[in-house]
Enzyme design. Structure first.
Site, PDB file in Angstrom:
ATOM      1  N   ARG A  65      28.982 -14.833  26.724  1.00 13.60           N
ATOM      2  CA  ARG A  65      29.196 -15.957  27.633  1.00 13.60           C
ATOM      3  C   ARG A  65      30.566 -15.907  28.296  1.00 13.60           C
ATOM      4  NH1 ARG A  65      28.163 -21.246  24.216  1.00 13.60           N
ATOM      5  NH2 ARG A  65      29.478 -20.056  22.757  1.00 13.60           N
ATOM      6  N   ASP A  98      24.503 -16.470  29.112  1.00 12.83           N
ATOM      7  CA  ASP A  98      24.528 -17.687  28.307  1.00 12.83           C
ATOM      8  C   ASP A  98      23.086 -18.074  28.004  1.00 12.83           C
ATOM      9  OD1 ASP A  98      24.716 -20.247  27.259  1.00 12.83           O
ATOM     10  OD2 ASP A  98      26.266 -20.898  28.675  1.00 12.83           O
ATOM     11  N   TYR A 236      19.487 -24.631  12.263  1.00 15.46           N
ATOM     12  CA  TYR A 236      19.766 -23.197  12.375  1.00 15.46           C
ATOM     13  C   TYR A 236      18.669 -22.394  11.672  1.00 15.46           C
ATOM     14  CZ  TYR A 236      22.213 -18.731  11.906  1.00 15.46           C
ATOM     15  OH  TYR A 236      22.552 -17.396  11.950  1.00 15.46           O
ATOM     16  N   SER A 239      15.533 -22.376  13.676  1.00 14.13           N
ATOM     17  CA  SER A 239      15.593 -21.493  14.842  1.00 14.13           C
ATOM     18  C   SER A 239      15.402 -20.037  14.436  1.00 14.13           C
ATOM     19  CB  SER A 239      16.927 -21.670  15.571  1.00 14.13           C
ATOM     20  OG  SER A 239      18.012 -21.108  14.855  1.00 14.13           O
TER      21      SER A 239
END
Length: 320
Positions: A65, A98, A236, A239
């Site tokens: 990013r 990003d 987390y 995911s």
């Protein structure tokens, strides 16, 4: 190719129930293999880039990013490699990538297509992690509801978008593969409903259905029904569970690609406030080896749809 990379190739035991990827050798002859690594300016991503760029037939394409941090990483990789008498081949993608910015993803992958025309290996390493009882991300405090939306949007849906945009470029490679950096946090045991376990492990699960499940988790967090419905209490982890499931789905849908997930271990990185006991260089080793392995020419088998930890295939349940 190094001896260690040659040692990391497909080996199926007679039972086909366990793979030790140090038991055979690779015969890869590709040259100038383009290996794109997301989140590569530090930690595991940077260390993967270091190893890949030192392979004589591989080129490390770092993405991140913050381009200023990316430039610092590339400079360090070149200087430290030179000091060790080793040539490092790689560069920073001069567009920010990003996971939470659709236009950023579109422009970054468009640049890769224009400059290289293909990708041989995509390593999905970038991710965001928030403070929780077990995860110590260096980010400002967010409520669990806020964490759920941002984490799924970034770690799962952002990674999915990058992958889908890269698929046409991967298809131009003679030996394409996708390596998803997952985690022990995404083990199946975090799901507290057999119905959910069955859904995520279904052999007919599609990307669309998986994405709906990930959206459902966020909705259940928002209406505070997630615990009663068997969802986990870690955004987390959820995911990463989704990322492992995505690995299995993509492997089925793209049988000519090697698509695998890997747990690098609890590494000492900024993501956990440098509390992990595993050095990032060690955590990077198995993902790196997955960039070098090839299918077994004798059997024609392709190592795909599997989950790895410490150079071995392991079950998603983490039960040995």
């Amino acid at each position: 190719m190094t001896a260690s990379a040659r040692a990391f190739a497909l080996f199926y035991a007679a039972s086909h129930s366990h793979i030790d990827v140090t038991d055979a050798f690779s015969t890869n002859t590709d040259q100038n293999k383009v290996v794109m690594i997301t989140g590569a300016n530090k930690g595991i991503g940077k260390e993967i880039s270091r190893l890949v760029g030192r392979e004589e037939d591989s080129f490390a394409l770092l993405t991140c990013r913050d381009l200023s941090l990316g430039r610092e990483a590339v400079l360090d990789l070149r200087q430290t490699s030179e000091a060790e008498g080793v040539e490092w081949d790689g560069e920073l993608l001069p567009r920010p990538l990003d996971l939470d910015d659709h236009e950023s993803i579109r422009q970054a992958i468009g640049w890769v297509e224009h400059e290289y025309g293909k990708i041989d290996v995509l390593i999905n390493n970038a991710a965001v992690c928030f403070n929780s009882p077990t995860l110590y991300g260096r980010v400002e405090h967010k409520t669990f509801e806020e964490q759920a939306d941002i984490t799924m949007r970034t770690n799962y849906f952002g990674t999915l978008e990058v992958t889908e945009r890269c698929l046409p470029l991967l298809e131009r490679s003679s030996s394409p593969r996708i390596i998803n950096v997952a985690s022990y946090a995404g083990r199946l045991a975090i799901l507290r409903s057999q119905e959910l376990v069955d859904a995520f492990t279904s052999e007919t699960l599609t990307v669309s259905e998986l994405s709906s499940l990930m959206d459902e988790f966020v909705r259940c967090v928002n209406d505070e029904s997630y615990t009663s419905k068997g969802w986990p209490t870690t955004c987390y982890g959820m995911s990463k569970l989704g990322l492992i499931a995505l690995t299995r789905v993509l492997a089925r849908q793209h049988p000519d690609m090697m698509v695998n997930s890997v747990d690098p271990g609890y590494c000492c990185t900024d993501q956990n406030n440098n509390q992990g006991p595993v050095d990032a260089a060690d955590g990077a080793y198995t993902p790196y080896l997955l960039t070098q392995m090839e299918c077994d020419e004798a059997s024609g088998e392709v190592m795909s749809g599997l989950h790895f930890y410490e150079q071995q295939e392991i079950p998603w349940t983490y039960e040995f």
